[in-house]
Design a protein around this motif. Sequence first.
Motif, PDB file in Angstrom:
ATOM      1  N   ASP A 105       0.841  -1.198   0.000  1.00  0.00           N
ATOM      2  CA  ASP A 105       0.000   0.000   0.000  1.00  0.00           C
ATOM      3  C   ASP A 105       0.878   1.250   0.000  1.00  0.00           C
ATOM      4  OD1 ASP A 105      -1.434   2.232   1.804  1.00  0.00           O
ATOM      5  OD2 ASP A 105      -2.965   1.035   0.789  1.00  0.00           O
ATOM      6  N   PRO A 106       0.747   2.128  -1.013  1.00  0.00           N
ATOM      7  CA  PRO A 106       1.680   3.260  -1.114  1.00  0.00           C
ATOM      8  C   PRO A 106       1.598   4.237   0.058  1.00  0.00           C
ATOM      9  CG  PRO A 106      -0.071   3.435  -2.754  1.00  0.00           C
ATOM     10  CD  PRO A 106      -0.180   2.073  -2.150  1.00  0.00           C
ATOM     11  N   ASP A 107       0.389   4.468   0.579  1.00  0.00           N
ATOM     12  CA  ASP A 107       0.252   5.380   1.720  1.00  0.00           C
ATOM     13  C   ASP A 107       0.884   4.784   2.978  1.00  0.00           C
ATOM     14  OD1 ASP A 107      -1.089   7.233   0.157  1.00  0.00           O
ATOM     15  OD2 ASP A 107      -3.072   6.442   0.689  1.00  0.00           O
ATOM     16  N   LEU A 108       0.649   3.498   3.194  1.00  0.00           N
ATOM     17  CA  LEU A 108       1.244   2.832   4.355  1.00  0.00           C
ATOM     18  C   LEU A 108       2.765   2.794   4.231  1.00  0.00           C
ATOM     19  CD1 LEU A 108       0.877   1.214   6.994  1.00  0.00           C
ATOM     20  CD2 LEU A 108       0.696  -0.854   5.578  1.00  0.00           C
ATOM     21  N   THR A 109       3.250   2.530   3.023  1.00  0.00           N
ATOM     22  CA  THR A 109       4.699   2.492   2.801  1.00  0.00           C
ATOM     23  C   THR A 109       5.331   3.835   3.123  1.00  0.00           C
ATOM     24  OG1 THR A 109       4.378   0.840   1.057  1.00  0.00           O
ATOM     25  CG2 THR A 109       6.508   1.968   1.119  1.00  0.00           C
ATOM     26  N   ALA A 110       4.723   4.900   2.619  1.00  0.00           N
ATOM     27  CA  ALA A 110       5.253   6.244   2.879  1.00  0.00           C
ATOM     28  C   ALA A 110       5.185   6.583   4.370  1.00  0.00           C
ATOM     29  CB  ALA A 110       4.464   7.275   2.065  1.00  0.00           C
ATOM     30  N   PRO A 165       9.858   6.510   7.459  1.00  0.00           N
ATOM     31  CA  PRO A 165      10.720   7.087   8.503  1.00  0.00           C
ATOM     32  C   PRO A 165      11.056   6.081   9.617  1.00  0.00           C
ATOM     33  CG  PRO A 165       8.981   8.630   7.915  1.00  0.00           C
ATOM     34  CD  PRO A 165       8.638   7.330   7.255  1.00  0.00           C
ATOM     35  N   THR A 166      10.109   5.207   9.951  1.00  0.00           N
ATOM     36  CA  THR A 166      10.358   4.188  10.975  1.00  0.00           C
ATOM     37  C   THR A 166      11.396   3.185  10.493  1.00  0.00           C
ATOM     38  OG1 THR A 166       8.064   4.415  11.724  1.00  0.00           O
ATOM     39  CG2 THR A 166       9.269   2.442  12.430  1.00  0.00           C
ATOM     40  N   ILE A 167      11.259   2.763   9.242  1.00  0.00           N
ATOM     41  CA  ILE A 167      12.212   1.820   8.655  1.00  0.00           C
ATOM     42  C   ILE A 167      13.608   2.437   8.633  1.00  0.00           C
ATOM     43  CG2 ILE A 167      12.796   0.524   6.567  1.00  0.00           C
ATOM     44  CD1 ILE A 167       9.728   0.549   5.949  1.00  0.00           C
ATOM     45  N   GLN A 168      13.692   3.700   8.257  1.00  0.00           N
ATOM     46  CA  GLN A 168      14.984   4.393   8.200  1.00  0.00           C
ATOM     47  C   GLN A 168      15.585   4.568   9.582  1.00  0.00           C
ATOM     48  OE1 GLN A 168      13.678   7.880   6.042  1.00  0.00           O
ATOM     49  NE2 GLN A 168      14.322   7.039   4.065  1.00  0.00           N
ATOM     50  N   GLU A 205      20.866   5.283   5.367  1.00  0.00           N
ATOM     51  CA  GLU A 205      21.747   4.828   4.286  1.00  0.00           C
ATOM     52  C   GLU A 205      21.591   3.342   3.996  1.00  0.00           C
ATOM     53  OE1 GLU A 205      23.884   4.109   8.154  1.00  0.00           O
ATOM     54  OE2 GLU A 205      22.583   5.673   7.296  1.00  0.00           O
ATOM     55  N   ASN A 206      20.948   2.612   4.882  1.00  0.00           N
ATOM     56  CA  ASN A 206      20.777   1.168   4.709  1.00  0.00           C
ATOM     57  C   ASN A 206      19.400   0.777   4.194  1.00  0.00           C
ATOM     58  OD1 ASN A 206      23.379   0.438   5.698  1.00  0.00           O
ATOM     59  ND2 ASN A 206      22.647   0.853   7.774  1.00  0.00           N
ATOM     60  N   VAL A 207      18.568   1.760   3.873  1.00  0.00           N
ATOM     61  CA  VAL A 207      17.224   1.501   3.365  1.00  0.00           C
ATOM     62  C   VAL A 207      17.232   1.736   1.863  1.00  0.00           C
ATOM     63  CG1 VAL A 207      14.791   2.112   3.515  1.00  0.00           C
ATOM     64  CG2 VAL A 207      16.217   2.170   5.575  1.00  0.00           C
ATOM     65  N   LEU A 208      16.970   0.693   1.099  1.00  0.00           N
ATOM     66  CA  LEU A 208      17.140   0.728  -0.348  1.00  0.00           C
ATOM     67  C   LEU A 208      15.795   0.592  -1.059  1.00  0.00           C
ATOM     68  CD1 LEU A 208      20.100  -1.833  -0.474  1.00  0.00           C
ATOM     69  CD2 LEU A 208      20.242   0.655  -0.182  1.00  0.00           C
ATOM     70  N   LEU A 209      15.523   1.537  -1.950  1.00  0.00           N
ATOM     71  CA  LEU A 209      14.342   1.442  -2.814  1.00  0.00           C
ATOM     72  C   LEU A 209      14.657   0.447  -3.928  1.00  0.00           C
ATOM     73  CD1 LEU A 209      11.537   2.443  -3.748  1.00  0.00           C
ATOM     74  CD2 LEU A 209      12.728   4.266  -5.005  1.00  0.00           C
ATOM     75  N   SER A 210      13.865  -0.597  -4.046  1.00  0.00           N
ATOM     76  CA  SER A 210      14.166  -1.675  -4.979  1.00  0.00           C
ATOM     77  C   SER A 210      13.106  -1.816  -6.055  1.00  0.00           C
ATOM     78  CB  SER A 210      14.284  -3.009  -4.226  1.00  0.00           C
ATOM     79  OG  SER A 210      15.356  -2.988  -3.338  1.00  0.00           O
ATOM     80  N   LYS A 211      13.516  -2.389  -7.171  1.00  0.00           N
ATOM     81  CA  LYS A 211      12.575  -2.704  -8.235  1.00  0.00           C
ATOM     82  C   LYS A 211      11.780  -3.947  -7.862  1.00  0.00           C
ATOM     83  CE  LYS A 211      15.436  -0.750 -11.917  1.00  0.00           C
ATOM     84  NZ  LYS A 211      16.178  -1.023 -13.186  1.00  0.00           N
ATOM     85  N   LEU A 253      12.558  -4.082  13.158  1.00  0.00           N
ATOM     86  CA  LEU A 253      11.589  -3.537  12.210  1.00  0.00           C
ATOM     87  C   LEU A 253      10.162  -3.911  12.589  1.00  0.00           C
ATOM     88  CD1 LEU A 253      13.526  -4.246   8.901  1.00  0.00           C
ATOM     89  CD2 LEU A 253      12.784  -1.982   9.665  1.00  0.00           C
ATOM     90  N   LEU A 254       9.925  -5.180  12.875  1.00  0.00           N
ATOM     91  CA  LEU A 254       8.572  -5.612  13.248  1.00  0.00           C
ATOM     92  C   LEU A 254       8.085  -4.878  14.487  1.00  0.00           C
ATOM     93  CD1 LEU A 254       8.930  -9.463  12.680  1.00  0.00           C
ATOM     94  CD2 LEU A 254       7.622  -7.875  11.273  1.00  0.00           C
ATOM     95  N   THR A 255       8.974  -4.728  15.457  1.00  0.00           N
ATOM     96  CA  THR A 255       8.603  -4.086  16.715  1.00  0.00           C
ATOM     97  C   THR A 255       8.343  -2.596  16.521  1.00  0.00           C
ATOM     98  OG1 THR A 255       9.974  -5.692  17.890  1.00  0.00           O
ATOM     99  CG2 THR A 255       9.318  -3.728  19.097  1.00  0.00           C
ATOM    100  N   LYS A 256       9.274  -1.919  15.869  1.00  0.00           N
ATOM    101  CA  LYS A 256       9.157  -0.458  15.737  1.00  0.00           C
ATOM    102  C   LYS A 256       8.025  -0.055  14.807  1.00  0.00           C
ATOM    103  CE  LYS A 256      13.911   0.663  17.006  1.00  0.00           C
ATOM    104  NZ  LYS A 256      15.207   1.270  16.604  1.00  0.00           N
ATOM    105  N   MET A 257       7.796  -0.831  13.724  1.00  0.00           N
ATOM    106  CA  MET A 257       6.673  -0.498  12.848  1.00  0.00           C
ATOM    107  C   MET A 257       5.350  -0.640  13.597  1.00  0.00           C
ATOM    108  SD  MET A 257       7.609  -1.808   8.968  1.00  0.00           S
ATOM    109  CE  MET A 257       7.725  -3.553   9.401  1.00  0.00           C
ATOM    110  N   THR A 258       5.229  -1.662  14.428  1.00  0.00           N
ATOM    111  CA  THR A 258       4.012  -1.854  15.214  1.00  0.00           C
ATOM    112  C   THR A 258       3.786  -0.688  16.167  1.00  0.00           C
ATOM    113  OG1 THR A 258       4.258  -4.260  15.122  1.00  0.00           O
ATOM    114  CG2 THR A 258       2.855  -3.368  16.861  1.00  0.00           C
ATOM    115  N   ILE A 259       4.801  -0.341  16.924  1.00  0.00           N
ATOM    116  CA  ILE A 259       4.673   0.738  17.915  1.00  0.00           C
ATOM    117  C   ILE A 259       4.396   2.071  17.239  1.00  0.00           C
ATOM    118  CG2 ILE A 259       5.919   2.052  19.676  1.00  0.00           C
ATOM    119  CD1 ILE A 259       7.432  -0.577  20.323  1.00  0.00           C
TER     120      ILE A 259
END
Length: 429
Positions: A337-342, A346-349, A355-361, A416-422
């Motif tokens: 989901d593009p809105d959820l991804t956006a 910031p949480t993922i980063q 610098e370790n978060v890569l936008l992939s094809k 990631l699982l923990t921080k995205m949830t919180i």
Amino acid sequence: MKKTLLGLALGLAFGTASAQSVDELVDNVEPQVIEWRHHFHENPELSNREFETAKYITEYLKTLDVEITTEVAKTGVVAVLDSGKPGPTVALRADMDGLPVKERNDLPWKSTKTGEFDGNTVPVMHACGHDTHMAMLMGAAEVLTQMKDQLRGKVKFIFQPAEEGAPPGEKGGAEVMVKEGVLKSPDVDVIFGLHINANTDIGKVRYTPEGAMAAVDPFKIVIKGKQAHGAYPWKSVDPIVTAAQMVMSLQTIVSREIKVIDSAAVVSVGSIHGGNRSNIIPEDVELVGTIRTLSKEAREHIYEAMERKVKGIADSMGAKAELTLPLDYSYPITFNDPDLTARMLPTIQEAAGKENVLLSKPVTGAEDFSFFQEEVPGLYLWVGGKPLDVSVEESPAHHTPEFYVDDKGMKLGVSLLTKMTIDYMNKSN
């Protein structure tokens, strides 16, 4: 399952979890996550046969403050953590099944297990990283349970069987879990999932908005002609020549009808069966293949084009053809989901470092996590498992006997699982 001394130590360490940061708690649980991963890796089970795996997970979850449901979609385990405060329900998913692959790695915890597949005894291995997925989700359950007083709403932990596909003649996986109501009671607002990746460096995470993994639609074409002696082809309706024309024509659906600059697609014929002697033109030929698409429009177009081409070529040759599409299973597009991804970027980063978060094809592999995403907004990420001293070229591919990911990659997954949830809970009004 007996609690290890390490597990008991973790329980003591998490006694004051609310006063500790997520990072500290993830650091504390990492040794246990590694221990869980080694257990799962050493004891893999095939799709819809994850009985001992489910028992092991369930016994651990019983030590946490969660409500547990077992035998979901045959062997699945679901646990709900209720914070006691109003808020959204966030689901986290891990897959449980291994593959019929014989491990060649020399590890103290390598698999020597066997299982039954299609009536045969086969070796079994976690050759795609599902062992790490379960361990990471258990780690997240540990941390989030100890942070219960900081949560709003509920967390649903979904341990899913049969992601690799149910055995012949059976149903399984995410599709069945959804039909059995796994996203209901409580109703799930969003779902997060991740996959370890043997070709991505430890410490890095990859994401793809919208279509991240392809829809998969297997197909079968049965061409019926007229049998004749190979010396007298004019007396036949040759299904082999018809099949050859059909294979070539199917390739033009992607190369000439799909706007591939917008969305990749694949039509592949994987097997051809027909005939048994050099001097007999057979009566029928069977083609089996797969379609992969990354957009709804491309998927719909290929469905229409397959019918058109199969019928048209058969008619032109005086043959008859029957197309079965989809054949025995079908996965939707793994759509982030593009809105959820956006919202979660910031949480993922923060968790991985920008610098370790890569936008992939997108990739043309498939994932049945897509069935959850058809019902609720979802986000699916790739987490690095490749040791830094191993090149991408040297790293074994998924689904191979040499497949390997490093334990050190799991810590980021738990974080990631923990921080995205919180963060999702805290950002919801």
